[in-house]
Design a protein around this motif. Sequence first.
Motif, PDB file in Angstrom:
ATOM      1  N   GLY A  84       0.817  -1.207   0.000  1.00  0.00           N
ATOM      2  CA  GLY A  84       0.000   0.000   0.000  1.00  0.00           C
ATOM      3  C   GLY A  84       0.850   1.256   0.000  1.00  0.00           C
ATOM      4  N   GLY A  85       0.199   2.368   0.244  1.00  0.00           N
ATOM      5  CA  GLY A  85       0.863   3.661   0.261  1.00  0.00           C
ATOM      6  C   GLY A  85       0.170   4.614  -0.708  1.00  0.00           C
ATOM      7  N   PRO A  86       0.669   5.825  -0.844  1.00  0.00           N
ATOM      8  CA  PRO A  86       1.912   6.314  -0.226  1.00  0.00           C
ATOM      9  C   PRO A  86       1.742   6.701   1.241  1.00  0.00           C
ATOM     10  CG  PRO A  86       0.923   8.035  -1.561  1.00  0.00           C
ATOM     11  CD  PRO A  86       0.088   6.818  -1.778  1.00  0.00           C
ATOM     12  N   TYR A  87       2.825   6.505   2.005  1.00  0.00           N
ATOM     13  CA  TYR A  87       2.877   6.851   3.415  1.00  0.00           C
ATOM     14  C   TYR A  87       4.045   7.807   3.660  1.00  0.00           C
ATOM     15  CZ  TYR A  87       0.128   2.520   3.673  1.00  0.00           C
ATOM     16  OH  TYR A  87      -0.810   1.539   3.485  1.00  0.00           O
ATOM     17  N   THR A  88       4.090   8.334   4.877  1.00  0.00           N
ATOM     18  CA  THR A  88       5.232   9.137   5.317  1.00  0.00           C
ATOM     19  C   THR A  88       5.903   8.424   6.487  1.00  0.00           C
ATOM     20  OG1 THR A  88       4.240  11.234   4.628  1.00  0.00           O
ATOM     21  CG2 THR A  88       6.001  11.351   6.256  1.00  0.00           C
ATOM     22  N   LEU A  89       7.191   8.189   6.374  1.00  0.00           N
ATOM     23  CA  LEU A  89       7.967   7.602   7.461  1.00  0.00           C
ATOM     24  C   LEU A  89       8.546   8.740   8.296  1.00  0.00           C
ATOM     25  CD1 LEU A  89       9.473   5.264   8.927  1.00  0.00           C
ATOM     26  CD2 LEU A  89      11.303   5.544   7.231  1.00  0.00           C
ATOM     27  N   ILE A  90       8.214   8.739   9.591  1.00  0.00           N
ATOM     28  CA  ILE A  90       8.699   9.770  10.510  1.00  0.00           C
ATOM     29  C   ILE A  90       9.702   9.155  11.468  1.00  0.00           C
ATOM     30  CG2 ILE A  90       8.067  11.443  12.285  1.00  0.00           C
ATOM     31  CD1 ILE A  90       6.920  12.136   9.585  1.00  0.00           C
ATOM     32  N   VAL A  91      10.852   9.793  11.603  1.00  0.00           N
ATOM     33  CA  VAL A  91      11.883   9.365  12.547  1.00  0.00           C
ATOM     34  C   VAL A  91      12.220  10.564  13.422  1.00  0.00           C
ATOM     35  CG1 VAL A  91      14.192   8.393  12.821  1.00  0.00           C
ATOM     36  CG2 VAL A  91      12.787   7.723  10.861  1.00  0.00           C
ATOM     37  N   LYS A  92      12.045  10.426  14.746  1.00  0.00           N
ATOM     38  CA  LYS A  92      12.249  11.552  15.658  1.00  0.00           C
ATOM     39  C   LYS A  92      13.268  11.208  16.740  1.00  0.00           C
ATOM     40  CE  LYS A  92       7.841  11.908  16.591  1.00  0.00           C
ATOM     41  NZ  LYS A  92       6.540  12.400  17.136  1.00  0.00           N
ATOM     42  N   GLY A  93      14.156  12.145  16.990  1.00  0.00           N
ATOM     43  CA  GLY A  93      15.082  12.060  18.105  1.00  0.00           C
ATOM     44  C   GLY A  93      14.665  13.056  19.166  1.00  0.00           C
TER      45      GLY A  93
END
Length: 210
Positions: A84-93
């Motif tokens: 599926g998609g489109p998605y947004t990948l979020i990476v947080k520090g």
Amino acid sequence: MKKAFSFLILVFLCGTFSARLSAELSMPHIFADHMVLQRNEAINLWGSASPKEKVTVELNGQKTSVRADASGKWYATLRPMEAGGPYTLIVKGKKERLAFDDVLLGEVWICSGQSNMEFRLHAAMNAEKEIADAENYSFLRSFNVKQEMSHRPLSDLQGEWRVCDSGSAGDFSAVGYFFARELYRELGVPIGFINTSWGGTDIESWMSMD
């Protein structure tokens, strides 16, 4: 003069130590906008941050947090997901945030070899027609690995994910493109192919000295 020199050394050492403690949140180049991640398998994500920093990743409703090790390396795993998609990948520090847009879930293949795999679509038979037709296959994505030599294993590679259209497809591996297109027609899911080929290379070039 001696005291001033000693002070400069102290400032340099403190600055170096501080830089090591506050590493930039980052991920290898294979994680980027337009990427395709493998469906129905655990999704492995990794990168660098400050030592012991908490890192949170989010994708398609899933969220997990990990902590970087003493060297700043972190590794996270998300549960398998359907295509599926489109998605947004979020990476947080702690202070930084990465966002990768237009992420798809589907089938991912590595295309590797010599000149027959490196051979580009723009040089194939009926290239003009095939390239024009590529506009209909935006769910195909190609990552061309930049050719680079090293005498030691590298932790990253250079390249970018490109969406298939009439402007980009000509630079795709011809074999990779036709293979991906047939898979898409048969499976109906996004297809990503990683082209890591290099014409004229011997098999030893791809192996460690050991």
